[in-house]
Design a protein around this motif. Structure first.
Motif, mmCIF file in Angstrom:
data_model
loop_
_atom_site.group_PDB
_atom_site.id
_atom_site.type_symbol
_atom_site.label_atom_id
_atom_site.label_comp_id
_atom_site.label_asym_id
_atom_site.label_seq_id
_atom_site.Cartn_x
_atom_site.Cartn_y
_atom_site.Cartn_z
ATOM 1 N N ILE A 13 0.854 -1.197 0.000
ATOM 2 C CA ILE A 13 0.000 0.000 0.000
ATOM 3 C C ILE A 13 0.879 1.232 0.000
ATOM 4 C CG2 ILE A 13 -1.773 1.273 1.262
ATOM 5 C CD1 ILE A 13 -2.657 -1.435 2.356
ATOM 6 N N TRP A 16 0.423 7.394 -0.008
ATOM 7 C CA TRP A 16 -0.681 8.325 -0.170
ATOM 8 C C TRP A 16 -2.030 7.693 0.126
ATOM 9 C CZ3 TRP A 16 2.858 7.027 -3.920
ATOM 10 C CH2 TRP A 16 2.431 6.136 -4.907
ATOM 11 N N GLN A 17 -2.034 6.370 0.394
ATOM 12 C CA GLN A 17 -3.309 5.745 0.755
ATOM 13 C C GLN A 17 -3.402 5.435 2.242
ATOM 14 O OE1 GLN A 17 -4.878 2.647 -1.588
ATOM 15 N NE2 GLN A 17 -4.089 3.433 -3.531
ATOM 16 N N ARG A 20 -6.592 5.959 4.354
ATOM 17 C CA ARG A 20 -7.777 5.109 4.205
ATOM 18 C C ARG A 20 -7.726 3.957 5.192
ATOM 19 N NH1 ARG A 20 -8.235 3.008 -1.594
ATOM 20 N NH2 ARG A 20 -10.334 2.537 -0.886
ATOM 21 N N SER A 25 -8.200 -0.467 1.643
ATOM 22 C CA SER A 25 -7.063 -0.421 0.711
ATOM 23 C C SER A 25 -6.689 -1.816 0.258
ATOM 24 C CB SER A 25 -5.839 0.192 1.382
ATOM 25 O OG SER A 25 -6.085 1.502 1.758
ATOM 26 N N GLU A 28 -9.218 -3.316 -2.134
ATOM 27 C CA GLU A 28 -9.100 -2.713 -3.452
ATOM 28 C C GLU A 28 -7.883 -3.245 -4.207
ATOM 29 O OE1 GLU A 28 -10.082 1.523 -3.617
ATOM 30 O OE2 GLU A 28 -8.421 1.699 -5.039
ATOM 31 N N GLU A 29 -6.752 -3.345 -3.515
ATOM 32 C CA GLU A 29 -5.534 -3.854 -4.151
ATOM 33 C C GLU A 29 -5.698 -5.299 -4.597
ATOM 34 O OE1 GLU A 29 -2.588 -2.346 -5.042
ATOM 35 O OE2 GLU A 29 -3.795 -0.583 -4.539
ATOM 36 N N ASN B 36 -13.822 6.263 -6.652
ATOM 37 C CA ASN B 36 -12.959 5.087 -6.846
ATOM 38 C C ASN B 36 -13.542 4.028 -7.754
ATOM 39 O OD1 ASN B 36 -10.664 5.789 -5.549
ATOM 40 N ND2 ASN B 36 -11.274 4.935 -3.584
#
Lengths: 255, 151
Positions: A13, A16-17, A20, A25, A28-29, B36
């Protein structure tokens, strides 16, 4: 046709994330990496048992990442375990749909020279992976001399080869369509396998092809031989419709 | 996610209904979170979830519920079928003996004609028809009504 596969991976990660929520995160990744993909390179997984696939029940067991092992290509299930660095292996599970849940998060580490955090994540992913002999319904995408191509919308690479069609079958070159020459007392009826028709078929085989890029040396070797084979899909299914009840749905519904 | 998973460490099979629920919930969540969704990284997820949901929504799992699935599994206990066979019956809701024979391995040896009929009855009475079957049903109902009208 769907299974839940337990996986482990290290998720990176970027800084800049960091504001969250970690779980968001990570989710999403993982989806970015796996969703809509058939070959998960570098994601170690619990293994599916090839002989269990033959019995019609996918079985999962925890493999030992430390060992190096190659399984014979039973039914095209080419599973190769390679040890590289910590626990990176190449493994094919099927078509990854979406994250089911995160079962465990280990500590997050920041390594020198890289400001991002690295977290080892245990999670479960929903995967499209029909079992051997499963009955599925799809739509005819087209016909070619290779057979009838079927699609499920979200998965396109299904082929019913000529020998697995209802017999006798012939390929109509003019219309580019496969035809079942159905015999009755009155003579033969030609039943066409037209594009867009819904068809019920049985899954009889699957194959996984490694589509990761090869190095320059192998490219030289292949260019000198006959024409390069066209790019194969990473995951393909073979179907059959050679039983009563299989084939176009319209063939079997009573009017 | 409710406990509908086939709880067996060796066979993590998911029914179409469970995947339908999961994808529907995911769609709601992503709608609510707004941003997003359209970032390049999420495009694959968007595509696969949209297409998979589209496919499953046309199958009989569309109108299933956790209660229906539970009732079905209980009723299935007496029929002595394997997990994979029950899953296919749940996903497809077969209405003819031919379909049962496709989904139950060696059905000629394991099931008599009466047992196949009983199985069909259990399946069709507990599981609601899928959206496509409903369309066919209403089409044939219209035809029947026309035929009843006096000349």
């Amino acid at each position: 046709m769907f299974v839940l596969v337990e996986m482990v991976d290290t998720v990176r990660i970027p800084p800049w994330q960091f504001e969250r929520k970690l779980n968001d995160s990570i989710a999403e990744e993982l989806n970015k990496k796996l969703a809509n993909k058939s070959s998960s390179t570098g994601v170690p997984c619990l293994r599916q048992c090839p002989s269990a696939f033959k019995m019609g029940i996918p079985a999962l067991w925890r493999g030992r990442c430390e060992s190096q092992e190659r399984l014979p290509g039973e039914l095209g299930l080419g599973v190769t375990w390679r040890v590289h660095g910590h626990t990176q292996v190449v493994y094919n599970v099927g078509l990854c749909i979406c994250l089911f849940d995160i079962t465990k998060l280990e500590d997050a580490y920041v390594f020198p020279g890289d400001g991002a955090s690295h977290t080892k994540v245990h999670f479960r992913y929903v995967v499209f992976h029909p079992f051997l002999d499963e009955i599925l319904i799809g739509k005819i995408k087209g016909c070619s001399p290779e057979g009838v191509h079927v699609s499920l919308g979200f998965f396109d690479d299904i082929l019913i080869p000529p020998e697995s069609l209802q017999q006798p079958a012939k390929f109509d070159e003019a219309e580019q369509v496969w035809v079942w020459e159905y015999e009755t007392e009155e003579g033969a009826h030609d039943l066409y396998m037209d594009i867009g028709e819904e068809v019920r078929f049985r899954v009889v085989d699957e194959s996984f092809v490694d589509t990761s890029p090869t190095g320059p040396s192998s490219a030289e070797a292949t260019s000198s031989s006959e024409e390069l084979p066209k790019k194969a899909a990473p995951y393909t299914l073979m179907g059959s419709i050679s039983e009563p009840g299989l084939g176009l749905l319209s063939w079997w519904t009573s009017s | 996610m409710t406990g509908n998973l086939w709880k067996d460490a060796n066979a993590a099979l998911l029914s179409n209904y469970e995947v339908f629920q999961l994808l529907t919930d995911l769609k709601e969540q992503r709608k609510e979170s707004g941003k997003n969704k359209h970032s390049s990284g999420q495009q694959n997820l968007n595509t696969i979830t949209y297409e998979t949901l589209k496919y499953i929504s046309k199958t009989p799992c569309r109108h299933q519920s956790p209660e229906i699935v539970r009732e079905f599994l209980t009723a299935m206990k007496s029929h002595k079928l394997t997990k994979a066979e029950k899953l296919q019956l749940l996903n497809h809701r077969p209405v003819t003996a031919v379909e049962i024979q496709l989904m139950v391995e060696e059905s000629e040896e394991r099931l008599t004609e009466e047992q196949i009929e009983a199985l069909l009855h259990t399946v069709t009475s507990i599981l609601p028809p899928g959206p496509e079957a409903e369309q066919q049903q209403s089409a044939s109902d219209d035809v029947a009504m026309d035929e009843e009208d006096p000349a």
